[in-house]
Design an enzyme around this catalytic site. Sequence first.
Site, PDB file in Angstrom:
ATOM      1  N   LEU A   1       0.810  -1.223   0.000  1.00  0.00           N
ATOM      2  CA  LEU A   1       0.000   0.000   0.000  1.00  0.00           C
ATOM      3  C   LEU A   1       0.842   1.272   0.000  1.00  0.00           C
ATOM      4  CD1 LEU A   1      -3.003  -0.968   2.369  1.00  0.00           C
ATOM      5  CD2 LEU A   1      -2.804  -1.231  -0.110  1.00  0.00           C
TER       6      LEU A   1
ATOM      7  N   PHE B   1       2.922  -7.050 -10.323  1.00  0.00           N
ATOM      8  CA  PHE B   1       2.812  -5.607 -10.603  1.00  0.00           C
ATOM      9  C   PHE B   1       3.581  -4.770  -9.595  1.00  0.00           C
ATOM     10  CE2 PHE B   1      -1.453  -7.095 -12.164  1.00  0.00           C
ATOM     11  CZ  PHE B   1      -1.345  -6.668 -13.475  1.00  0.00           C
TER      12      PHE B   1
ATOM     13  N   SER C   1       7.823  -2.785 -19.558  1.00  0.00           N
ATOM     14  CA  SER C   1       7.381  -1.487 -20.070  1.00  0.00           C
ATOM     15  C   SER C   1       8.037  -1.211 -21.417  1.00  0.00           C
ATOM     16  CB  SER C   1       7.817  -0.424 -19.057  1.00  0.00           C
ATOM     17  OG  SER C   1       7.698   0.859 -19.608  1.00  0.00           O
ATOM     18  N   ALA C   2       7.335  -0.435 -22.237  1.00  0.00           N
ATOM     19  CA  ALA C   2       7.914   0.010 -23.510  1.00  0.00           C
ATOM     20  C   ALA C   2       9.140   0.873 -23.273  1.00  0.00           C
ATOM     21  CB  ALA C   2       6.867   0.796 -24.290  1.00  0.00           C
TER      22      ALA C   2
ATOM     23  N   TYR D   1      14.581   3.672 -13.472  1.00  0.00           N
ATOM     24  CA  TYR D   1      13.332   2.911 -13.590  1.00  0.00           C
ATOM     25  C   TYR D   1      13.411   1.936 -14.768  1.00  0.00           C
ATOM     26  CZ  TYR D   1       8.590   1.699 -14.878  1.00  0.00           C
ATOM     27  OH  TYR D   1       7.467   0.989 -15.234  1.00  0.00           O
TER      28      TYR D   1
ATOM     29  N   LYS E   1      13.608  -2.334 -14.975  1.00  0.00           N
ATOM     30  CA  LYS E   1      12.723  -3.224 -15.751  1.00  0.00           C
ATOM     31  C   LYS E   1      13.552  -4.153 -16.651  1.00  0.00           C
ATOM     32  CE  LYS E   1       8.733  -1.942 -14.269  1.00  0.00           C
ATOM     33  NZ  LYS E   1       7.889  -2.845 -13.510  1.00  0.00           N
TER      34      LYS E   1
ATOM     35  N   ASN F   1       2.063  11.908 -15.311  1.00  0.00           N
ATOM     36  CA  ASN F   1       1.636  11.385 -16.610  1.00  0.00           C
ATOM     37  C   ASN F   1       0.549  12.260 -17.225  1.00  0.00           C
ATOM     38  OD1 ASN F   1       2.286   8.458 -14.973  1.00  0.00           O
ATOM     39  ND2 ASN F   1       3.297   8.857 -16.907  1.00  0.00           N
TER      40      ASN F   1
HETATM   41  P1  NAD Z   1       0.710   1.443  -9.102  1.00  0.00           P
HETATM   42  O1  NAD Z   1       1.710   2.236  -8.335  1.00  0.00           O
HETATM   43  O2  NAD Z   1      -0.692   1.909  -9.117  1.00  0.00           O
HETATM   44  O3  NAD Z   1       0.736  -0.087  -8.615  1.00  0.00           O
HETATM   45  C1  NAD Z   1       1.855  -0.680  -8.040  1.00  0.00           C
HETATM   46  C2  NAD Z   1       1.411  -1.284  -6.720  1.00  0.00           C
HETATM   47  O4  NAD Z   1       2.520  -1.915  -6.105  1.00  0.00           O
HETATM   48  C3  NAD Z   1       0.885  -0.228  -5.722  1.00  0.00           C
HETATM   49  O5  NAD Z   1      -0.362  -0.649  -5.246  1.00  0.00           O
HETATM   50  C4  NAD Z   1       1.939  -0.219  -4.619  1.00  0.00           C
HETATM   51  O6  NAD Z   1       1.359   0.060  -3.348  1.00  0.00           O
HETATM   52  C5  NAD Z   1       2.513  -1.622  -4.728  1.00  0.00           C
HETATM   53  N1  NAD Z   1       3.897  -1.740  -4.273  1.00  0.00           N
HETATM   54  C6  NAD Z   1       4.946  -0.923  -4.545  1.00  0.00           C
HETATM   55  N2  NAD Z   1       6.050  -1.387  -3.934  1.00  0.00           N
HETATM   56  C7  NAD Z   1       5.706  -2.514  -3.279  1.00  0.00           C
HETATM   57  C8  NAD Z   1       6.414  -3.448  -2.480  1.00  0.00           C
HETATM   58  N3  NAD Z   1       7.718  -3.286  -2.213  1.00  0.00           N
HETATM   59  N4  NAD Z   1       5.737  -4.500  -1.976  1.00  0.00           N
HETATM   60  C9  NAD Z   1       4.423  -4.677  -2.219  1.00  0.00           C
HETATM   61  N5  NAD Z   1       3.694  -3.823  -2.958  1.00  0.00           N
HETATM   62  C10 NAD Z   1       4.328  -2.753  -3.489  1.00  0.00           C
HETATM   63  O7  NAD Z   1       1.293   1.303 -10.582  1.00  0.00           O
HETATM   64  P2  NAD Z   1       0.603   0.692 -11.886  1.00  0.00           P
HETATM   65  O8  NAD Z   1       0.474   1.784 -12.881  1.00  0.00           O
HETATM   66  O9  NAD Z   1      -0.561  -0.134 -11.529  1.00  0.00           O
HETATM   67  O10 NAD Z   1       1.805  -0.222 -12.397  1.00  0.00           O
HETATM   68  C11 NAD Z   1       1.869  -1.607 -12.110  1.00  0.00           C
HETATM   69  C12 NAD Z   1       3.136  -2.175 -12.722  1.00  0.00           C
HETATM   70  O11 NAD Z   1       3.142  -1.920 -14.128  1.00  0.00           O
HETATM   71  C13 NAD Z   1       4.424  -1.539 -12.181  1.00  0.00           C
HETATM   72  O12 NAD Z   1       5.389  -2.556 -12.044  1.00  0.00           O
HETATM   73  C14 NAD Z   1       4.822  -0.573 -13.260  1.00  0.00           C
HETATM   74  O13 NAD Z   1       6.207  -0.368 -13.294  1.00  0.00           O
HETATM   75  C15 NAD Z   1       4.351  -1.297 -14.506  1.00  0.00           C
HETATM   76  N6  NAD Z   1       4.074  -0.402 -15.624  1.00  0.00           N
HETATM   77  C16 NAD Z   1       3.228   0.647 -15.450  1.00  0.00           C
HETATM   78  C17 NAD Z   1       2.999   1.518 -16.497  1.00  0.00           C
HETATM   79  C18 NAD Z   1       2.101   2.714 -16.327  1.00  0.00           C
HETATM   80  O14 NAD Z   1       2.232   3.652 -17.112  1.00  0.00           O
HETATM   81  N7  NAD Z   1       1.194   2.744 -15.372  1.00  0.00           N
HETATM   82  C19 NAD Z   1       3.608   1.283 -17.734  1.00  0.00           C
HETATM   83  C20 NAD Z   1       4.460   0.184 -17.876  1.00  0.00           C
HETATM   84  C21 NAD Z   1       4.686  -0.658 -16.804  1.00  0.00           C
HETATM   85  C1  WQD Z   2       3.032  11.156 -22.510  1.00  0.00           C
HETATM   86  C2  WQD Z   2       3.263  12.351 -23.444  1.00  0.00           C
HETATM   87  C3  WQD Z   2       4.950  13.860 -22.655  1.00  0.00           C
HETATM   88  C4  WQD Z   2       2.760  15.184 -19.082  1.00  0.00           C
HETATM   89  C5  WQD Z   2       5.858   7.200 -18.955  1.00  0.00           C
HETATM   90  C6  WQD Z   2       7.063   6.381 -18.609  1.00  0.00           C
HETATM   91  C7  WQD Z   2       6.931   4.994 -19.188  1.00  0.00           C
HETATM   92  C8  WQD Z   2       5.613   4.342 -18.783  1.00  0.00           C
HETATM   93  C9  WQD Z   2       4.446   5.243 -19.022  1.00  0.00           C
HETATM   94  C10 WQD Z   2       5.954   3.010 -16.842  1.00  0.00           C
HETATM   95  C11 WQD Z   2       4.722  12.714 -23.633  1.00  0.00           C
HETATM   96  C12 WQD Z   2       3.601  14.551 -22.669  1.00  0.00           C
HETATM   97  C13 WQD Z   2       3.134  14.555 -20.252  1.00  0.00           C
HETATM   98  C14 WQD Z   2       2.537  16.580 -19.094  1.00  0.00           C
HETATM   99  C15 WQD Z   2       3.030  16.604 -21.453  1.00  0.00           C
HETATM  100  N1  WQD Z   2       5.568   4.061 -17.393  1.00  0.00           N
HETATM  101  N2  WQD Z   2       3.249  15.246 -21.415  1.00  0.00           N
HETATM  102  N3  WQD Z   2       2.670  17.243 -20.289  1.00  0.00           N
HETATM  103  O1  WQD Z   2       6.523   9.644 -20.806  1.00  0.00           O
HETATM  104  O2  WQD Z   2       5.257   8.293 -22.536  1.00  0.00           O
HETATM  105  O3  WQD Z   2       5.771   7.285 -20.365  1.00  0.00           O
HETATM  106  O4  WQD Z   2       4.684   6.535 -18.447  1.00  0.00           O
HETATM  107  O5  WQD Z   2       6.560   2.097 -17.338  1.00  0.00           O
HETATM  108  O6  WQD Z   2       8.037   4.295 -18.721  1.00  0.00           O
HETATM  109  O7  WQD Z   2       8.215   7.033 -19.151  1.00  0.00           O
HETATM  110  O8  WQD Z   2       4.074   9.035 -20.459  1.00  0.00           O
HETATM  111  O9  WQD Z   2       2.070  10.235 -19.732  1.00  0.00           O
HETATM  112  O10 WQD Z   2       4.328  11.016 -18.903  1.00  0.00           O
HETATM  113  O11 WQD Z   2       3.733  11.392 -21.282  1.00  0.00           O
HETATM  114  O12 WQD Z   2       3.140  17.243 -22.496  1.00  0.00           O
HETATM  115  O13 WQD Z   2       2.237  17.211 -18.067  1.00  0.00           O
HETATM  116  O14 WQD Z   2       2.664  13.506 -22.838  1.00  0.00           O
HETATM  117  O15 WQD Z   2       5.961  14.752 -23.048  1.00  0.00           O
HETATM  118  O16 WQD Z   2       4.866  13.155 -24.949  1.00  0.00           O
HETATM  119  P1  WQD Z   2       5.500   8.642 -21.116  1.00  0.00           P
HETATM  120  P2  WQD Z   2       3.501  10.426 -19.998  1.00  0.00           P
END
Ligand code: NAD
Ligand code: WQD
Length: 340
Positions: free
Chosen positions: A34, A81, A125-126, A149, A153, A199
Site C-alpha cells: 500500500l 505488478f 514497459s515500452a 526505472y 525493468k 503522466n
Molecule cells: P501502481 O503504483 O498503481 O501499482 C503498483 C502497486 O505496487 C501499488 O499498489 C503499490 O502500493 C505496490 N507496491 C509498490 N512497492 C511494493 C512493495 N515493495 N511491496 C508490495 N507492494 C508494493 O502502478 P501501476 O500503474 O498499476 O503499475 C503496475 C506495474 O506496471 C508496475 O510494475 C509498473 O512499473 C508497470 N508499468 C506501469 C505503467 C504505467 O504507465 N502505469 C507502464 C508500464 C509498466
Molecule cells: C506522454 C506524453 C509527454 C505530461 C511514462 C514512462 C513509461 C511508462 C508510461 C511506466 C509525452 C507529454 C506529459 C505533461 C506533457 N511508465 N506530457 N505534459 O513519458 O510516454 O511514459 O509513463 O513504465 O516508462 O516514461 O508518459 O504520460 O508522462 O507522457 O506534455 O504534463 O505527454 O511529453 O509526450 P511517457 P507520460
Amino acid sequence: MKKILVTGGAGYIGTHTCIELIEAGYEVVVVDNLCNASKEGLKRVEEIVNVEIPFYRVDVRDKTGLIEVFKQHKFDAVIHFAGLKAVGESVEKPIEYYDTNVGGSFILAEVMRDFNCKTFVFSSSATVYGNPKTVPIKEDSPLSVTNPYGRSKLMIEEFLQDVFVADETWHIALLRYFNPIGAHKSGLIGEDPNGTPNNLIPYISQVAIGKLDKLSIFGGDYNTPDGTGVRDYIHVMDLAKGHVRALQALENKPQVLIVNLGTGNGYSVLDMVKAFEKASEKTVAYKITKRRAGDIAACYADPTYAIEILDWKAERELDKMCQDTWRWQSANPNGYPRHK
Ligand code: NAD
Ligand code: WQD
C-alpha cells in the site's frame, strides 16, 4: 479453479486486472504494501465482482512475509505488478527503485521456486526500447534504457531469462506495456496518483475537473505531425485482458514469452487534449513549454505478435478511454479516500 497471486494488486493496473481475472474464472489473492494505493480500490473491486479477495499487506522484499502467504495458498501463477514506477523519482532515488523493483523480483522468484510455483507474469514497459529508431516497435527492436526505472525493468527481464536458462520448467511472460489510461466502466476504480500527476492523462483530467490550472505540453517541436509527442495509449481493461491471455498462453508450454501490449495507434499530446475535451465537455487549458528531459518524439507498438501469440488485441478506442477516465475522475475528484 486456478489461483493467482497478484502482487501490487491494489494499484492502478492491478485492481483492473483482478476484475478481468475473476471474470475469467480465476481465484485471486493480493499482496501489496500500500505504498502507492489504498485498501479502498480493492474494496471497490470486490463490490464490482461480488467476490471477496484475500489481501495481505506484505512488502515483496519481505521474504518471511511472502513465505507465510505461500504457505496459506497454493498458487498456480503470480502476476507481479508491485513496484515503483515514476521515471523522474527513480533518478532521485535509484537505491529505492533497484531495491523495490529488482530486489523485490529476486525475492519473489526465490519464494516461488521454493514453493514450486513457476509461472511468472511480469509488468515490463515500452521504456525498455529507449528512444526507438523506428516505429511501430516490434519485440525484437534494440533495447536501451536511460534512467534507473527503465534499467530496473530491463534488469528484471534479463534476470527472469536467466532463471529460465537454468531451469526450463518455468513459464514466464514479459509484458511490455505502452501507455495505460482509462478506468473500469463503473467509474468506481481508476488511476489515483499521489500529488501532482507526472503522466499526461491524469494531468489533463485534473485540469478538466478544475484541480489544476493548465497543462504544460512538453515540447511543440518534435518531428511528429503536430510537433507534440506521440504515444500508444491503451485502455487499462484491454491491458488487463492481455494478462489473462498471457496466463492462458503460458499454460501450453514452458517458455519466456516477450510481448508488447499496445494498440498500434500513436496519438499526439494535442490529439489527447482534443479527445479529452470531447469526452468531458470541458476546456483543457494548455501552453506549449520546453521539452521534458528524457522524453522521446514517438513511441507506439507493433501489436501483431500479441494478436498471433495471445489471440489478444486492444478493442477500446480513444474516445472510450477518455470517457472512462472522465467517469472515474468526475465521480472521484479527489481519488480514493486517503485512509491508508
Ligand atoms: P501502481 O503504483 O498503481 O501499482 C503498483 C502497486 O505496487 C501499488 O499498489 C503499490 O502500493 C505496490 N507496491 C509498490 N512497492 C511494493 C512493495 N515493495 N511491496 C508490495 N507492494 C508494493 O502502478 P501501476 O500503474 O498499476 O503499475 C503496475 C506495474 O506496471 C508496475 O510494475 C509498473 O512499473 C508497470 N508499468 C506501469 C505503467 C504505467 O504507465 N502505469 C507502464 C508500464 C509498466
Ligand atoms: C506522454 C506524453 C509527454 C505530461 C511514462 C514512462 C513509461 C511508462 C508510461 C511506466 C509525452 C507529454 C506529459 C505533461 C506533457 N511508465 N506530457 N505534459 O513519458 O510516454 O511514459 O509513463 O513504465 O516508462 O516514461 O508518459 O504520460 O508522462 O507522457 O506534455 O504534463 O505527454 O511529453 O509526450 P511517457 P507520460
